[in-house]
Design an enzyme around this catalytic site. Structure first.
Site, short mmCIF file in Angstrom:
data_model
loop_
_atom_site.label_atom_id
_atom_site.label_comp_id
_atom_site.label_asym_id
_atom_site.label_seq_id
_atom_site.Cartn_x
_atom_site.Cartn_y
_atom_site.Cartn_z
N SER A 185 35.17 48.67 43.52
CA SER A 185 36.34 48.27 44.32
C SER A 185 37.64 48.21 43.52
O SER A 185 38.72 48.28 44.11
CB SER A 185 36.10 46.92 44.98
OG SER A 185 35.83 45.92 44.01
N ASP A 187 43.57 38.98 45.10
CA ASP A 187 42.64 38.25 45.94
C ASP A 187 41.61 37.53 45.07
O ASP A 187 41.87 37.29 43.89
CB ASP A 187 41.99 39.17 46.98
CG ASP A 187 41.13 40.28 46.35
OD1 ASP A 187 40.83 40.20 45.14
OD2 ASP A 187 40.75 41.24 47.08
N HIS A 239 40.21 40.76 42.61
CA HIS A 239 40.91 41.95 42.13
C HIS A 239 42.31 41.65 41.64
O HIS A 239 43.06 40.92 42.30
CB HIS A 239 40.99 42.99 43.25
CG HIS A 239 39.67 43.31 43.85
ND1 HIS A 239 39.19 42.71 45.01
CD2 HIS A 239 38.69 44.17 43.46
CE1 HIS A 239 37.98 43.17 45.27
NE2 HIS A 239 37.66 44.07 44.36
#
EC number: 3.1.1.-
Length: 362
Positions: free
Chosen positions: A36, A326, A329
Site C-alpha cells: 500500500s 493516516d 502511511h
C-alpha cells in the site's frame, strides 16, 4: 530584424531543449513491486478492505482519489519524476499497449512476501502474483519490440523497485488472532523465511531480464500511529519489539544485495534504507518542516490511529506538518523526502552501495 530572428531562434532552441529534457528519462522504464505504500490503483477492482479510492485520499493529488494511500504523491511517484518521466507509472490493472514500455506498477495494498499475508483484509496480489504479472508484461514487451534479444536489452536498462515485507509483520507475524507465524518463528527465523521467499522471486525477475534492482527496506512500523495507539503507553514511544524485528529483516536484505552483486556480475543490486531515512525524519522533524510525528492527519481514536481514514472524513488542514497521513502511511510531504533521498542520497547510509540515480547510470 536580425536581432528578432536571433531571439526567435534562441526561443526555438530553448523549447527544443525543454522537450528533449522532458522526453528523455535516465532509465527507459520503471517497474514497481510493493504494497500500500506504493499501490496506485491495483486494488481498486478487488474485493478488499485495503482500498483507498475514496475521498479524502488524493485530496492533494491532481487526479483526486486514485487508489494511492496518501493525500498526494507516493515515494515512487517522486522517483518517477526524478527519473525524468513525464507522467506517473501506470498500475498493472490499467496498463495497456505501448504504455508498458515506460514500466508498470504492480503494487497491491495488504500484499506480502508470504502468500497468506493480509488475507483478513480480502483480495490482494502477493509478491509472487506481482512477479507472475510482470512475466506476462515481459511477453508483451517481446511482442511490441518484435524480438527476445531486443526486449532483453531494453529491460536490462530499466529500474526494478521492490518494497515488500511491512505487511508480513503488520498483517501476519504480529497479528496472533489471525496468524500462527508469531508462535512458529523467532524474529530471526521469520526474517530468514521471508528472505528465502523474496530471493526466489528476485531470481524469477532476473531470469526475465531484470538487471537493475533497488530493494527498499521496511520502515519503522513500530512508530506508526496505529502501533502507537495500541502499544505505546505515552502515545509517542515506538514499539521496539516490532522495530527490532524490522531491523533484522533489513539487515538480511543488505546481505541479499551483497550476495547478488558478487554472484551475478551482469546485474546491479542496491538497498534503499527507508528505515534510516524515516528515523531521521522522526528524530529531526523540524528540519523537514514537520510538527506532528505520532498521529495521522486523517483517522479515528487515539493518535488518529485506531481506525484509519474513513470515506468523506475531514482531514487536518496543515497536512504538510504531519509525517503520517493516516494510521499507517506517510503523507505526501514525508514521501517527497523519502523519494528524494532514495533517488539521490543525502547521507552515506541512505543507500548501499548505490542510490537510484547512480543505479540508473550504471
Amino acid at each position: 530584424m536580425a536581432r528578432m530572428s536571433l531571439m526567435i531562434m534562441m526561443i526555438m532552441v530553448a523549447v527544443t531543449m525543454i522537450n528533449i529534457a522532458k522526453s528523455d528519462p535516465i532509465a527507459p522504464c520503471y517497474f514497481i513491486f510493493g504494497d500500500s505504500l506504493v499501490d496506485n490503483g491495483n486494488n481498486n477492482q478487488l474485493q478488499s478492505l485495503a482500498r483507498a479510492n475514496y475521498f479524502p485520499y488524493g485530496i492533494d493529488f491532481a487526479a483526486g482519489p486514485t487508489g494511492r494511500f496518501s493525500n498526494g504523491l507516493t515515494t515512487v511517484d517522486v522517483i518517477a519524476q526524478l527519473l525524468g518521466f513525464e507522467d506517473y507509472i501506470t498500475p498493472y490493472a490499467s496498463a495497456r499497449g505501448q504504455d508498458i514500455l515506460r514500466g508498470v506498477n504492480y503494487a497491491s495494498a495488504a500484499a506480502g512476501i508470504r502468500d497468506e499475508t493480509g488475507r483478513q483484509l480480502g483480495g490482494r496480489i502477493a509478491f509472487a502474483g506481482q512477479v507472475a504479472n510482470h512475466v506476462n508484461t515481459v511477453s508483451q514487451v517481446v511482442n511490441i519490440l518484435g524480438d527476445q534479444n531486443e526486449a532483453s536489452n531494453y529491460l536490462s536498462k530499466c529500474i526494478y523497485s521492490i518494497g515488500l515485507g511491512s505487511n508480513d509483520y503488520l498483517n501476519n507475524y504480529f497479528m496472533p488472532t489471525f496468524y500462527s507465524t508469531g508462535n512458529q518463528f523467532s524474529p530471526e527465523s521469520y526474517a530468514d523465511d521471508l528472505v528465502a521467499r523474496y530471493t526466489e522471486q528476485l531470481r524469477v525477475l532476473y531470469t526475465n531480464g531484470a538487471r537493475k534492482f533497488a530493494l527498499i527496506g521496511v520502515g519503522a512500523i513500530g512508530c506508526s500511529p496505529n502501533e502507537l495507539a495500541q502499544n505505546s503507553r505515552d502515545g509517542r514511544t515506538c514499539d521496539e519489539r516490532i522495530n527490532s524485528a524490522n531491523r533484522i529483516f533489513n539487515s538480511k536484505l543488505i546481505s541479499i544485495v551483497d550476495a547478488f552483486n558478487q554472484n551475478t556480475p551482469d546485474a546491479k543490486f542496491t538497498y534503499i534504507n527507508a528505515y534510516g531515512i524515516f528515523q531521521d525524519i522522526i528524530t529531526n522533524p523540524a528540519r523537514y518542516g514537520f510538527r506532528v510525528t505520532n498521529a495521522g492527519c486523517c483517522g479515528v481514536g487515539r493518535n488518529n490511529g485506531q481506525i484509519t481514514c474513513l470515506p468523506g472524513q475531514a482531514p487536518c488542514l496543515n497536512r504538510n506538518e504531519y509525517v503520517f497521513w493516516d494510521a499507517f502511511h506517510p503523507g505526501e510531504a514525508a514521501n517527497i523526502v523519502i523519494g528524494r533521498r532514495s533517488f539521490k542520497r543525502e547521507a552515506a547510509s541512505d543507500a548501499h552501495p548505490y542510490d537510484i540515480q547512480q543505479l540508473a547510470s550504471l
